[in-house]
Design a protein around this motif. Sequence first.
Motif, PDB file in Angstrom:
ATOM      1  N   MET A  11     -37.990  -7.542  -9.382  1.00  0.00           N
ATOM      2  CA  MET A  11     -39.307  -7.499  -8.759  1.00  0.00           C
ATOM      3  C   MET A  11     -40.154  -6.340  -9.264  1.00  0.00           C
ATOM      4  SD  MET A  11     -38.618  -8.735  -4.866  1.00  0.00           S
ATOM      5  CE  MET A  11     -40.300  -8.767  -4.325  1.00  0.00           C
ATOM      6  N   ALA A  12     -39.544  -5.427 -10.006  1.00  0.00           N
ATOM      7  CA  ALA A  12     -40.317  -4.304 -10.547  1.00  0.00           C
ATOM      8  C   ALA A  12     -41.242  -4.776 -11.663  1.00  0.00           C
ATOM      9  CB  ALA A  12     -39.388  -3.218 -11.057  1.00  0.00           C
ATOM     10  N   ILE A  13     -40.944  -5.952 -12.225  1.00  0.00           N
ATOM     11  CA  ILE A  13     -41.794  -6.475 -13.294  1.00  0.00           C
ATOM     12  C   ILE A  13     -42.689  -7.560 -12.711  1.00  0.00           C
ATOM     13  CG2 ILE A  13     -41.794  -7.463 -15.603  1.00  0.00           C
ATOM     14  CD1 ILE A  13     -38.876  -6.666 -15.813  1.00  0.00           C
ATOM     15  N   PRO A  14     -43.974  -7.539 -13.020  1.00  0.00           N
ATOM     16  CA  PRO A  14     -44.844  -8.610 -12.517  1.00  0.00           C
ATOM     17  C   PRO A  14     -44.317  -9.964 -12.967  1.00  0.00           C
ATOM     18  CG  PRO A  14     -46.109  -6.987 -13.788  1.00  0.00           C
ATOM     19  CD  PRO A  14     -44.699  -6.559 -13.825  1.00  0.00           C
ATOM     20  N   CYS A  73     -46.369  -5.847 -25.239  1.00  0.00           N
ATOM     21  CA  CYS A  73     -47.319  -6.092 -24.146  1.00  0.00           C
ATOM     22  C   CYS A  73     -46.595  -6.107 -22.804  1.00  0.00           C
ATOM     23  CB  CYS A  73     -48.030  -7.432 -24.345  1.00  0.00           C
ATOM     24  SG  CYS A  73     -49.139  -7.439 -25.739  1.00  0.00           S
ATOM     25  N   GLY A  74     -45.460  -6.798 -22.775  1.00  0.00           N
ATOM     26  CA  GLY A  74     -44.691  -6.895 -21.529  1.00  0.00           C
ATOM     27  C   GLY A  74     -44.337  -5.528 -21.007  1.00  0.00           C
ATOM     28  N   LEU A  75     -43.850  -4.685 -21.891  1.00  0.00           N
ATOM     29  CA  LEU A  75     -43.421  -3.363 -21.445  1.00  0.00           C
ATOM     30  C   LEU A  75     -44.608  -2.528 -20.975  1.00  0.00           C
ATOM     31  CD1 LEU A  75     -40.919  -1.800 -20.972  1.00  0.00           C
ATOM     32  CD2 LEU A  75     -41.064  -0.834 -23.254  1.00  0.00           C
ATOM     33  N   ILE A  76     -45.746  -2.660 -21.652  1.00  0.00           N
ATOM     34  CA  ILE A  76     -46.915  -1.879 -21.217  1.00  0.00           C
ATOM     35  C   ILE A  76     -47.395  -2.353 -19.844  1.00  0.00           C
ATOM     36  CG2 ILE A  76     -49.345  -1.394 -21.704  1.00  0.00           C
ATOM     37  CD1 ILE A  76     -48.588  -1.399 -24.686  1.00  0.00           C
ATOM     38  N   LEU A 131     -43.024 -11.296 -16.775  1.00  0.00           N
ATOM     39  CA  LEU A 131     -41.619 -11.591 -17.057  1.00  0.00           C
ATOM     40  C   LEU A 131     -41.463 -13.042 -17.514  1.00  0.00           C
ATOM     41  CD1 LEU A 131     -38.854 -10.403 -17.117  1.00  0.00           C
ATOM     42  CD2 LEU A 131     -38.563 -10.919 -14.716  1.00  0.00           C
ATOM     43  N   ALA A 132     -42.204 -13.937 -16.852  1.00  0.00           N
ATOM     44  CA  ALA A 132     -42.126 -15.342 -17.232  1.00  0.00           C
ATOM     45  C   ALA A 132     -42.599 -15.527 -18.668  1.00  0.00           C
ATOM     46  CB  ALA A 132     -42.974 -16.188 -16.283  1.00  0.00           C
ATOM     47  N   VAL A 182     -35.935 -18.863 -10.402  1.00  0.00           N
ATOM     48  CA  VAL A 182     -35.217 -17.586 -10.394  1.00  0.00           C
ATOM     49  C   VAL A 182     -36.148 -16.444  -9.986  1.00  0.00           C
ATOM     50  CG1 VAL A 182     -34.094 -15.863 -11.843  1.00  0.00           C
ATOM     51  CG2 VAL A 182     -33.462 -18.262 -12.062  1.00  0.00           C
ATOM     52  N   LEU A 183     -37.342 -16.423 -10.597  1.00  0.00           N
ATOM     53  CA  LEU A 183     -38.266 -15.335 -10.270  1.00  0.00           C
ATOM     54  C   LEU A 183     -38.704 -15.400  -8.810  1.00  0.00           C
ATOM     55  CD1 LEU A 183     -40.459 -15.181 -13.486  1.00  0.00           C
ATOM     56  CD2 LEU A 183     -38.504 -13.789 -12.813  1.00  0.00           C
ATOM     57  N   ASP A 184     -38.920 -16.608  -8.318  1.00  0.00           N
ATOM     58  CA  ASP A 184     -39.393 -16.765  -6.959  1.00  0.00           C
ATOM     59  C   ASP A 184     -38.294 -16.488  -5.934  1.00  0.00           C
ATOM     60  OD1 ASP A 184     -41.692 -17.155  -5.637  1.00  0.00           O
ATOM     61  OD2 ASP A 184     -41.449 -19.325  -5.387  1.00  0.00           O
TER      62      ASP A 184
END
Lengths: 300, 315, 549
Positions: A135-138, B285-288, A142-143, A163-165
């Motif tokens: 959840m730390a990644i939007p 981009c993902g990491l930023i 991530l998708a 999985v994300l949801d």
Amino acid sequence: MSMIDDKIPDALPRRRFDWEFFSCMPLAARIGLGIILLNVVMVFMAIFGLTPYGETEIFRDLGNWAPPSAEHWLGSDQIGRDMLSRIIYGAATTIGIALSATLLSFTMGILMGFTAAVMGGLADNVLSRIVDALMAIPTLILALVVISVLGTEIYILVLVIAVLDSTRVFRLSRAIAMDVAVMEFVEAARLRGEGLWWIMRREILPNTIMPLIAEFGLRFSFAFLFIAALSFLGLGVQPPHADWGGMVRENSQVISYGIAAPLYPAAAIALLTIGVNLVVDYILARQNRSAAAAFEEQEL
Amino acid sequence: MLNLLLRRLALGVMTLWVVSVIIFAGTEILPGDVATAILGQTATPENTAAIRAQLGLNEPPHERYISWLGGFLQGDLGMSLTSRRPVADQIGFRLENTLLLAAVAAMIAVPLAICLGLVAAIRQGTVFDRGISVSTLLAISLPEFFIGYILIFFVAVHLGWLPSMSNVNARMDLWDKLPLLILPALTLTLVSVAHMMRMTRAAVISVMNSPYIEMAELKGIRNWRIVVQHALPNVLSPIINIVILNLAYLVVGVVVVEVVFTYPGMGQYMVDSVSKRDVPVVQACGLIFATVYVGLNMTADILSILANPRLRHPK
Amino acid sequence: MSDLLLEMKKLRVEARGADGATNAIVNNLDLRLERGEVLGLIGESGAGKSTIGLAAMAYARTGCRIAGGQVIFDGTDLMQEDEETLREMRGVRAAYIAQSAAASFNPAKRLNQQVCEVAIRHGVMSEEDAVARAIELYGKLHLPEPRTIGRRYPHQVSGGQLQRVMSAMAMTCGPDLLVLDEPTTALDVTTQIEVLATVRELIRQNNNAALYITHDLAVVAQIADRIMVLRYGELVEEGPTTKILNDPDEAYTRELVSARKAVVKPRVQIVLPEHPVIAIRDVTASYDGKVDVLKKVDVVIGKGETVAIVGESGSGKSTLARVVTGLLPPHEGHVEFNGKPLSRALKQRSKDDLRRIQMIYQMPDVAMNPRQSVAEIIGRPLTFYFGLTGQKRDQRVLELLGQIDMDPVFAERLPGQLSGGQKQRVCIARALAAEPDIIICDEVTSALDQVVAAGILKLLDRLQKETDIAYMFITHDLGIVKNIAERTVVMYQGDVVEQGSTLDIFTPPQKQDYTRKLIASVPEMRTDWLDEVLRERGDLFEIDARGRT
């Protein structure tokens, strides 16, 4: 019994099914329910082929982006297919993907969430940390990262969204179950020697149904908007399948010429989400109200 | 409290590290082969092997991860596969654009949302409050692209007030860019105001219902003074939190909006790269994006620790 | 007429329910309060007493409305005044002291800011004078470090101290009327007596008129000149305190008075059982592995015996229950059951061991699954332990309902359709269904009104006579211990301070200082109790001056 006992609430007939839920519905929630039913009808029309025209049927004489007419209520799309029929087919694809993703994410999320809440300790810690990290990644970012490698097959989309949801379902069901699990009737069941499965199924689940239904609605509208957004970005369902997000994308360039074509599928997306949210809002309001009422009774 | 702050900071750094691992693993360890993914239909054993060698895919994953992360920390974001140029060169201008767009949107959205939320909370139950709550519910339900195209359709095309495409370029100065920014910023505003307002309203109402507000009323304190002196200090920290969380949301919401308005920001760049399977760009981009997101979340937590009187003045 | 400060005529307060319908919380109430008089408003939950207290300041909570009648304060009808006049009056001429001090103080502001605010904002005093006045009041209320305590934040002082700071806040402008809404209910007994004594002292010094709202007749007896007994928002009986205590007219008042005095068990001398059902041997336990919540506790309970475990919050009495049930494995010592050592942890215990130790909880509301009917709740242990199903099970459920004096029609009800007392009875039946050797009763009467609680105690006593069950009776309410337990164990901060026959423990002189203080702090149903205690125990405030936390 003591001579003067305390106030006994009025005896009500036991209700297994809550009819009041429907009879007390305000207008907004009724509209929401109507919208949902309309979409269900569309899905069935698509499944049984009850649409005015075919999904990929091209009308050459009609041309691209024909305006609405008696034969074609919403006109045609960028290569001369009937817009209304495409929207009805798109309902099946988009709603189908969103629904399967939600069902999957719910099963995973609730199982993990309840397990974490009831078992606590190490199991809870490990599951919670994994979910925290995800959840730390939007979600969208991530998708995108995962899709860049795995591609856009439908089953992959469903799996990724699920999985994300499921992380959010996990958080919520864990919190709800924790609230219930600290109640003394659960402790009483534990002291009686009941097993984990019985406690989850008979003691906790029945007391978490309503918040979970509300959450199901929210999760569905999230998954639905998400798959629509992915398709809109060209990373979801691929042509020639009709799908609402993709249809917005395919028709988007004509918006600059004042043609409303992309607005139809976009409106369909907005409409269903509004419908679901109206109903969810009603469920949540009912809970809050009953909670508030219980609180007031104590105060007076 | 210092202890708690340091722990939160350490947790933030830890989270960033885990995030980098997840992003790296997401692109390199999942059961899809990057090389065949890139080549798609044109894959032959020879060019696949060539790509693998070029990407360094033949080395063990942990070594590749370390060199990737090491490069990233030094500002080397790798080479784009499609343009064959360093990612860092291309990303600078786009990152600037994205931040500019998010900032403009935030400058409109934050004050608007807080004011509306406060008014709705103070006038709880009135027509205004109910009107606001219905319209925010609608706004939350609308996808960004729907709002975006509606704005283009009516404001840009039918009224002709503003351009429908926001293709800014590096030669423009801020004043040239601003008219192009209005529609995308407005789209973002509409989406995020609804969230922020609802949360502000709920936070204010929960404070206004607390017993110490009742006590202040029974002490005969004037209403505006109750709001300013008793409610505000307690509601400030949840509101700061709400604002920052929504800023994080803005940064991500920008992806779709950039595509709608063909605005050359990082979101559009990332989406393009995903469809071209340009993995190094996607990773960068993902990491930023993730870093900005994690950083904002951490800021929110740290501010709420600082605002908590129990932690500021321990026993 | 000159002395009349507050008069309510035909007061009616309505609340709007969730369904939009209004119902009266207070109906047709007349009340007269003279200057310098303390009027006790007493009643059980739902009596509308807090609502009356707030109405005295012309205030109604959100969702409530003063719908009719007059509130005449010092000659003016407050119902006719505008909001600005009422605001001028509140805090200066009439002040409010709430039940929960912790919730009634703004967590983000220093105590002095909140205490002095009233005087400053109403233009009664300058800031300096207000602070000086606050310090003077802190001193009078026996608060530690009166000069500096006001610089602290609410969370930095203890509950009892905060309650007294709130009294100081109410007193700053020297109001004519004080409204005290259960000011000691949330406190431990030894803290309660301190607050009670200081508040009474202050009221007498300033000759305030006061409305003292409480559910505890023994507390109000110490402070009130006159008492009004309320029920369901209406007046039951009104009279001088001694008359209400000694010679009430109404049946309901008599029950309220006797609920406290009820003696269930004869006071007999008891010896330690030779073959105890439960023997807790040298148990030391902690939740985090660092702080011991129980320290070498040693308690035995014999067959058919009731042993009361008493203590204030933090004494470890509920932790002891968790150790016996296996929820918290002790890290030293063990528990013996019928002479054999029990497994420490719940999971290792046999089904039969689990069956023989049952538990009843404080809050019957959360002790039963709200989605299961009474028959399911009572029936589950029958199926689980004895394999009863179908008709046999239904038959047994009805028998158990009979044992707890409940009609068979209740079998099909959900917990939400029962009253508080009935819920607790169903919990008792559920425990009984397992045919246990011992039932652990954890504060089983604390959440109930006194009259209802008395009924529960009588029921427990009768069941013990019928089935020879032992009770481990955990409570903070020493008032009921005398009436139910053969032996008593006094706990303080994880230690057993003293144990012995209840008669010995309650008969002065007690061996231990703490026991003496604890028992002396239990309000008794006579008007001179507080004076007597204060006279005898001049040292009571010493503990307090050191600053309890």
